[in-house]
Design a protein around this motif. Structure first.
Motif, mmCIF file in Angstrom:
data_model
loop_
_atom_site.group_PDB
_atom_site.id
_atom_site.type_symbol
_atom_site.label_atom_id
_atom_site.label_comp_id
_atom_site.label_asym_id
_atom_site.label_seq_id
_atom_site.Cartn_x
_atom_site.Cartn_y
_atom_site.Cartn_z
ATOM 1 N N GLY A 1 0.880 -1.161 -0.092
ATOM 2 C CA GLY A 1 0.075 0.058 -0.122
ATOM 3 C C GLY A 1 0.972 1.388 -0.026
ATOM 4 N N ASN A 2 1.971 0.997 0.008
ATOM 5 C CA ASN A 2 3.192 2.313 -0.111
ATOM 6 C C ASN A 2 2.906 3.168 0.925
ATOM 7 O OD1 ASN A 2 4.415 1.710 -2.791
ATOM 8 N ND2 ASN A 2 2.561 1.516 -3.282
ATOM 9 N N VAL A 3 3.120 4.568 0.627
ATOM 10 C CA VAL A 3 3.366 5.644 1.707
ATOM 11 C C VAL A 3 2.144 5.842 2.455
ATOM 12 C CG1 VAL A 3 3.849 8.064 2.039
ATOM 13 C CG2 VAL A 3 5.197 7.044 0.554
ATOM 14 N N ARG A 4 0.774 5.507 1.708
ATOM 15 C CA ARG A 4 -0.329 5.800 2.390
ATOM 16 C C ARG A 4 -0.646 4.558 3.427
ATOM 17 N NH1 ARG A 4 -4.671 5.044 -1.786
ATOM 18 N NH2 ARG A 4 -4.365 7.525 -2.002
ATOM 19 N N GLU A 5 -0.053 3.358 3.040
ATOM 20 C CA GLU A 5 -0.161 2.032 4.240
ATOM 21 C C GLU A 5 0.769 2.423 5.231
ATOM 22 O OE1 GLU A 5 0.368 -2.549 4.532
ATOM 23 O OE2 GLU A 5 0.958 -1.707 2.656
ATOM 24 N N LEU A 6 1.729 2.838 4.984
ATOM 25 C CA LEU A 6 2.817 3.314 6.219
ATOM 26 C C LEU A 6 2.094 4.344 7.081
ATOM 27 C CD1 LEU A 6 5.651 3.030 7.485
ATOM 28 C CD2 LEU A 6 6.301 5.106 6.001
ATOM 29 N N LYS A 7 1.492 5.386 6.548
ATOM 30 C CA LYS A 7 0.858 6.354 7.448
ATOM 31 C C LYS A 7 -0.166 5.811 8.169
ATOM 32 C CE LYS A 7 -1.496 10.897 7.049
ATOM 33 N NZ LYS A 7 -2.039 11.796 6.155
ATOM 34 N N ASN A 8 -1.017 4.970 7.702
ATOM 35 C CA ASN A 8 -2.182 4.267 8.348
ATOM 36 C C ASN A 8 -1.471 3.432 9.439
ATOM 37 O OD1 ASN A 8 -4.036 5.392 6.926
ATOM 38 N ND2 ASN A 8 -4.279 3.809 5.525
ATOM 39 N N VAL A 9 -0.489 2.829 9.153
ATOM 40 C CA VAL A 9 0.175 1.890 10.297
ATOM 41 C C VAL A 9 0.840 2.617 11.602
ATOM 42 C CG1 VAL A 9 1.997 0.392 10.643
ATOM 43 C CG2 VAL A 9 0.635 -0.215 8.690
ATOM 44 N N ILE A 10 1.310 3.672 11.111
ATOM 45 C CA ILE A 10 1.991 4.530 12.247
ATOM 46 C C ILE A 10 0.957 5.228 13.098
ATOM 47 C CG2 ILE A 10 3.518 6.666 12.612
ATOM 48 C CD1 ILE A 10 5.077 4.068 11.785
ATOM 49 N N GLU A 11 -0.083 5.789 12.318
ATOM 50 C CA GLU A 11 -1.362 6.381 13.104
ATOM 51 C C GLU A 11 -1.830 5.262 13.980
ATOM 52 O OE1 GLU A 11 -4.007 8.417 10.752
ATOM 53 O OE2 GLU A 11 -2.411 10.221 10.198
ATOM 54 N N ARG A 12 -1.863 4.026 13.708
ATOM 55 C CA ARG A 12 -2.492 3.193 14.453
ATOM 56 C C ARG A 12 -1.922 2.628 15.664
ATOM 57 N NH1 ARG A 12 -3.781 -0.938 10.585
ATOM 58 N NH2 ARG A 12 -1.873 -1.726 10.953
ATOM 59 N N ALA A 13 -0.437 2.521 15.555
ATOM 60 C CA ALA A 13 0.510 2.100 16.331
ATOM 61 C C ALA A 13 0.560 3.142 17.306
ATOM 62 C CB ALA A 13 1.800 1.830 15.554
ATOM 63 N N ALA A 14 0.676 4.551 17.139
ATOM 64 C CA ALA A 14 0.895 5.412 17.994
ATOM 65 C C ALA A 14 -0.207 5.382 18.852
ATOM 66 C CB ALA A 14 0.731 6.844 17.315
ATOM 67 N N ASN A 15 -1.535 5.176 18.411
ATOM 68 C CA ASN A 15 -2.402 5.051 19.517
ATOM 69 C C ASN A 15 -2.625 3.934 20.164
ATOM 70 O OD1 ASN A 15 -4.692 7.395 18.987
ATOM 71 N ND2 ASN A 15 -3.866 6.879 16.897
ATOM 72 N N LEU A 16 -2.080 2.915 19.924
ATOM 73 C CA LEU A 16 -2.087 1.463 20.764
ATOM 74 C C LEU A 16 -0.598 1.382 21.241
ATOM 75 C CD1 LEU A 16 -2.795 -0.908 17.766
ATOM 76 C CD2 LEU A 16 -4.215 -0.288 19.729
ATOM 77 N N ALA A 17 0.327 2.266 21.252
ATOM 78 C CA ALA A 17 1.561 2.077 22.067
ATOM 79 C C ALA A 17 1.394 2.437 23.600
ATOM 80 C CB ALA A 17 2.610 3.065 21.486
ATOM 81 N N ASN A 18 2.272 1.738 24.502
ATOM 82 C CA ASN A 18 2.227 1.986 25.867
ATOM 83 C C ASN A 18 3.184 3.132 26.061
ATOM 84 O OD1 ASN A 18 0.259 0.257 26.666
ATOM 85 N ND2 ASN A 18 1.702 -1.617 26.468
ATOM 86 N N ASP A 19 2.911 4.335 26.769
ATOM 87 C CA ASP A 19 3.882 5.114 27.170
ATOM 88 C C ASP A 19 4.631 5.809 25.881
ATOM 89 O OD1 ASP A 19 2.928 5.200 29.859
ATOM 90 O OD2 ASP A 19 4.489 3.458 30.155
ATOM 91 N N GLY A 20 3.889 5.961 24.844
ATOM 92 C CA GLY A 20 4.493 6.307 23.722
ATOM 93 C C GLY A 20 5.813 5.655 23.029
ATOM 94 N N LYS A 21 6.091 4.212 23.595
ATOM 95 C CA LYS A 21 7.146 3.578 22.925
ATOM 96 C C LYS A 21 6.258 2.605 21.847
ATOM 97 C CE LYS A 21 10.596 0.476 24.528
ATOM 98 N NZ LYS A 21 11.088 -0.341 25.789
ATOM 99 N N ILE A 22 6.794 2.624 20.676
ATOM 100 C CA ILE A 22 5.795 1.843 19.511
ATOM 101 C C ILE A 22 6.712 0.529 19.611
ATOM 102 C CG2 ILE A 22 5.391 1.773 17.113
ATOM 103 C CD1 ILE A 22 4.998 5.084 17.139
ATOM 104 N N GLU A 23 6.245 -0.478 19.727
ATOM 105 C CA GLU A 23 6.786 -1.684 19.482
ATOM 106 C C GLU A 23 6.524 -2.402 18.294
ATOM 107 O OE1 GLU A 23 8.942 -3.056 21.937
ATOM 108 O OE2 GLU A 23 8.633 -2.011 23.828
ATOM 109 N N ARG A 24 7.231 -3.554 17.844
ATOM 110 C CA ARG A 24 6.972 -4.441 16.856
ATOM 111 C C ARG A 24 5.537 -4.799 16.949
ATOM 112 N NH1 ARG A 24 10.754 -7.361 13.772
ATOM 113 N NH2 ARG A 24 9.663 -9.009 12.730
#
Length: 498
Positions: free
Chosen positions: A385-408
């Protein structure tokens, strides 16, 4: 270091891998210097460890057998398309050659010869090849024509931008800096542009960047998504309509060309434009005037048009679904946006930008950071999904991360090789078109992104089923699907099913 490319022989419509043919390329360290007399393809020139330009060795194709024997064709671009159709860079008279038969692509590893799903194949050493790097003076055949690849001594310098951004579009890779250098020249002009690239590569961002850097930046910027407009309403959206022009036309409506007057009209997914409307668009581009639907008044317009597509318009011209004259009129300047997997060095920069964007919109979130393990996963992923997919993945991960630490695990990528969960099948090809209750709607995604998720899911499911149905036989599967073999192969590669 030797780079390899698969050599394929076709037997009874089945693919048999015979081995590899290698081109003796140079190591990464040699790419920092200037191109030697023996090298072909592209080389990047570094000054103080910073890329400053690329070098392309000019070459020529000489016809050694066939009706055009003795004729030579110069290769002066990083991509050259060859075939019987006039949409190609090199047009052949050989009727046994396909409309668009093969391409020659200059890369860091050498000059890549790539067959484009031709009917009669491209043969080298008696074997039908899919893609192979050519050594100097190599001969190969397309149809009844045999070519000799002959490099010259002349070098073409391709400038690179010194910046890692252009009007909000970012990238430090050599391929993107080459795009930025082109945009810096094109933006101030009035030239019509055609932006090509896979879904999610950022074509709309590029179009907006061109507008913002142009003399029309203070004027309207209008986006027309040709893929989302019903066929029977397309002309009204483009040119407008008069009151009473058709059922439901209760008021006069100004179309995209009127709305964008003085500014820029971005026509996204131009390949979806109905064939019956294409001659009318061509007339507007040539004469700068049109009439509303149901109207008699000729309206003058001052609009710069930028079009974009993720489809192969050359192939569409060959198939008769896109007008050749419109293709040439739109492609005064062609800008090709590389896929994310071809510019992996841009991923950390993009991630940093997306994290900053999330932080600006969500000040309640703790300061975010990416772990090394998570970044490794991002760097090794295929990114269909290229850059659009990367953006969606990061936005989702940022909201799931504990204490702002984005894990695998926060990335929710199943693995670093297969399709991402956001593109995983949610729509079965066996389900009827009228039943939409199974479609999952994610309101956290913009309309266009959400639609693409569903389309990707359908494509993946359909392709997986049809290629299995015909036991991997591309010819039979493409006939059943109503696609060209080339188009089917490209879709299979897009979804990592090939």
């Amino acid at each position: 270091m030797k780079s390899q490319s698969e050599v394929v022989c076709w037997v009874d419509n089945r693919v048999a891998t015979l081995g590899v043919r290698w081109y003796n390329g140079r190591s990464n360290t040699s790419k920092r210097g200037y191109m030697s007399n023996q090298e072909v393809g592209l080389r990047t020139v570094f000054v103080d460890n910073k890329p400053t330009s690329r070098q392309l060795r000019k070459a020529k194709l000489v016809v050694v057998e066939g009706d055009q024997k003795g004729k030579s064709f110069e290769l002066t671009k990083s991509r050259t398309y060859v075939g019987r159709s006039s949409v190609n860079d090199i047009t052949l008279k050989d009727t046994s050659v396909s409309s668009t038969h093969f391409e020659l692509r200059a890369e860091e590893d050498g000059l890549l010869l790539r067959d484009l799903g031709s009917t009669n194949g491209t043969l080298l050493g008696g074997c039908r090849v899919r893609e192979v790097y050519l050594a100097p003076n190599t001969t190969f055949r397309a149809g009844n024509t045999t070519f000799s690849f002959q490099p010259s001594d002349e070098i073409i310098d391709i400038p690179l931008s010194a910046e890692e951004h252009f009007q909000g579009v970012i990238g430090r890779s050599v391929s993107m800096r080459e795009v930025f250098a082109t945009l810096a020249k094109v933006a101030p002009s009035e030239l019509t542009c055609l932006i090509e690239g896979d879904t999610g590569t950022g074509k709309e961002r590029i179009a907006r960047a061109i507008h913002d850097a142009s003399r029309r930046s203070s004027k309207p910027y209008v986006v027309l998504d040709c893929s989302s407009i019903p066929k029977d309403l397309m002309e009204s959206y483009v040119f407008g309509h008069e009151k009473g022009a058709f059922t439901g036309a209760v008021n006069q409506h100004k179309g995209a060309f009127e709305q964008a007057n003085g500014g820029t009209l971005f026509m996204d997914e131009i390949g979806e434009l109905d064939l019956t409307l294409q001659p009318k668009l061509l007339r507007v581009l040539e004469n700068r005037e049109f009439k509303r639907v149901g109207g008699n008044q000729t309206i003058r317009t001052d609009v710069r048009v930028i079009a974009a597509t993720n489809r192969d318009l050359r192939q569409m011209v060959n198939e008769g679904s896109f007008r050749e004259d419109l293709y040439f009129r739109l492609g005064v300047i062609n800008i090709n946006i590389p896929a994310l997997k071809e510019r992996r060095e841009d991923i950390p920069l993009l991630v940093e930008s997306f994290i900053a964007d999330v932080a600006s919109r969500r000040p309640d979130l703790p300061k975010m950071r990416m772990t090394a393990d998570a970044m490794d996963m991002l760097m090794s992923y295929t990114w269909p999904g290229n850059v659009r997919e990367l953006k969606n993945v990061i936005e989702r991960a940022a909201n799931l991360a504990n204490d702002g630490k984005i894990e695998r695990a926060d990335l929710q990528l199943a693995n670093s090789l297969g399709p991402a969960p956001v593109a995983a099948p949610q729509v079965s090809a066996s389900q009827t078109a009228g039943d939409i209750s199974h479609i999952t709607v994610d309101l956290n995604l913009p309309y266009k992104d959400g639609k693409q998720v569903v389309l990707n899911a359908y494509e993946y499911d359909y392709l997986k089923k049809i290629i299995a149905e015909f036991d991997g036989n591309i010819s039979q599967a493409s006939n059943e699907a109503g696609l060209t073999r080339y188009h089917l192969r490209e879709l299979l590669k897009k979804h990592d099913l090939k």
